[in-house]
Design an enzyme around this catalytic site. Sequence first.
Site, PDB file in Angstrom:
ATOM      1  CG  ASP A  12     -13.850   8.154   6.536  1.00  0.00           C
ATOM      2  OD1 ASP A  12     -14.321   7.250   5.944  1.00  0.00           O
ATOM      3  OD2 ASP A  12     -12.452   7.925   5.961  1.00  0.00           O
TER       4      ASP A  12
ATOM      5  NE  ARG B 287      -3.960  -2.097   1.851  1.00  0.00           N
ATOM      6  CZ  ARG B 287      -4.964  -1.920   2.623  1.00  0.00           C
ATOM      7  NH1 ARG B 287      -5.772  -1.255   3.472  1.00  0.00           N
ATOM      8  NH2 ARG B 287      -5.932  -2.520   2.357  1.00  0.00           N
TER       9      ARG B 287
HETATM   10  C1  LIG Z   1     -14.214  -0.128   5.726  1.00  0.00           C
HETATM   11  S1  LIG Z   1     -14.890   1.150   6.293  1.00  0.00           S
HETATM   12  C2  LIG Z   1     -16.636   1.266   6.454  1.00  0.00           C
HETATM   13  C3  LIG Z   1     -17.741   2.801   6.234  1.00  0.00           C
HETATM   14  C4  LIG Z   1     -18.582   2.023   5.579  1.00  0.00           C
HETATM   15  N1  LIG Z   1     -19.116   2.858   7.379  1.00  0.00           N
HETATM   16  C5  LIG Z   1     -19.516   0.779   5.803  1.00  0.00           C
HETATM   17  O1  LIG Z   1     -20.287   0.157   6.458  1.00  0.00           O
HETATM   18  O2  LIG Z   1     -20.010   0.411   4.803  1.00  0.00           O
HETATM   19  C6  LIG Z   1     -13.864   2.092   6.903  1.00  0.00           C
HETATM   20  C7  LIG Z   1     -13.700   3.502   7.300  1.00  0.00           C
HETATM   21  O3  LIG Z   1     -13.059   4.016   7.876  1.00  0.00           O
HETATM   22  C8  LIG Z   1     -12.087   5.345   8.168  1.00  0.00           C
HETATM   23  N2  LIG Z   1     -11.394   5.306   9.006  1.00  0.00           N
HETATM   24  C9  LIG Z   1     -10.436   4.550   9.596  1.00  0.00           C
HETATM   25  N3  LIG Z   1      -9.850   4.652  10.701  1.00  0.00           N
HETATM   26  C10 LIG Z   1     -10.188   6.126  11.192  1.00  0.00           C
HETATM   27  C11 LIG Z   1     -10.716   6.893  11.830  1.00  0.00           C
HETATM   28  N4  LIG Z   1      -9.583   7.125  13.746  1.00  0.00           N
HETATM   29  N5  LIG Z   1     -11.717   7.711  12.447  1.00  0.00           N
HETATM   30  C12 LIG Z   1     -12.519   8.146  11.082  1.00  0.00           C
HETATM   31  N6  LIG Z   1     -12.903   7.152  10.399  1.00  0.00           N
HETATM   32  C13 LIG Z   1     -11.525   6.171  10.179  1.00  0.00           C
HETATM   33  C14 LIG Z   1     -11.594   5.097   6.873  1.00  0.00           C
HETATM   34  O4  LIG Z   1     -10.853   5.718   5.974  1.00  0.00           O
HETATM   35  C15 LIG Z   1     -12.518   4.008   6.342  1.00  0.00           C
HETATM   36  O5  LIG Z   1     -13.202   5.528   5.173  1.00  0.00           O
END
Ligand SMILES: C[S@@+](CC[C@H](N)C(=O)[O-])C[C@H]1O[C@@H](n2cnc3c(N)ncnc32)[C@H](O)[C@@H]1O
Length: 295
Positions: free
Chosen positions: A159, A50
């Site tokens: 996010d 990545r």
């Molecule tokens: C797998 S996606 C989930 C998206 C949506 N909630 C779903 O279930 O379809 C996880 C998201 O969490 C975000 N993320 C990761 N760490 C985070 C943090 N510390 N604070 C806010 N968002 C975070 C990532 O950027 C990513 O867009």
Amino acid sequence: MHPSPPDPGWLAPLTGAQISDADFARLGAFIESVCGIQVAAGKKIMLEGRLRRRLRQLGLDNFSDYTNRVLAGGDEAEVRLMIDEISTNKTDFFRESHHFDYLTTQALPALLRESGGQRLVRIWSAACSSGEEPFTLAMVLSEAALVSPGLSFQILASDISTEMLSRARAATYDAVTVEPVPLALRQKYLLRRRDGTPQVRVVPTLRDRVRFRRLNLMDSDYALGPPLEAIFCRNVFIYFSRRLQSEILDRFVSNLVPGGYLFLGHSESINGFDVALTQVAPTVYCKVDVKRRRK
Ligand SMILES: C[S@@+](CC[C@H](N)C(=O)[O-])C[C@H]1O[C@@H](n2cnc3c(N)ncnc32)[C@H](O)[C@@H]1O
């Protein structure tokens, strides 16, 4: 021989750089301290894969220089780009659709009953990725408001990833990604491209219902304003330590109204945490109304 001149629009050759165990440990600890994401020991190859693009774009040929650069501090932009690369952003419209069924058939009616049929419902999509989750909420709530005229709503979506937030704000998706959206809702809330490119865009009236902002779930104060009726925090908890999950759950509870709802992802739960939430459906929790319980 002179080095060949740069070819505009093309990057340096692919690098096969590998990260040492020591740099992997340093970088992993740094990543967890910045965004909570735990990079498990077995994820070294994934991390290399990545981050290679970042190395290439910075003109670096080894991970040691990259690690030193990021850990030196002062390069906030690179830290954000690194988080964009390492976070998993998979999402879908109507993902885990039982949550939206629960919201419309159970949660909204209960919230409306509690306030005599008139209510502003505020919902937060707390890790919204590229926007499919909050726009699904906007469709579902718009439909619910048609049958319950006393219902109004606001959706906040956040996010940590600036890249995901800019995609979410654009609200433009490949046509294939909206297949989970029921046809009647597609016809109502999505526009096709005039030139026939297989892309759709969320209609302006729905876009206006969602407010996006960058927010790190590790922040000690989310500064969300008045308490919310529901929080969707799905498929991000799994990347965090138990300690961080516990802290975030406490902040969620203090940002929910009594009787408000928390929706977690399919492999996440509050089991083992001492929080004022009670399970009401698979991966759906309700904030315990302490005052009502005491009566
Ligand atoms: C797998 S996606 C989930 C998206 C949506 N909630 C779903 O279930 O379809 C996880 C998201 O969490 C975000 N993320 C990761 N760490 C985070 C943090 N510390 N604070 C806010 N968002 C975070 C990532 O950027 C990513 O867009």
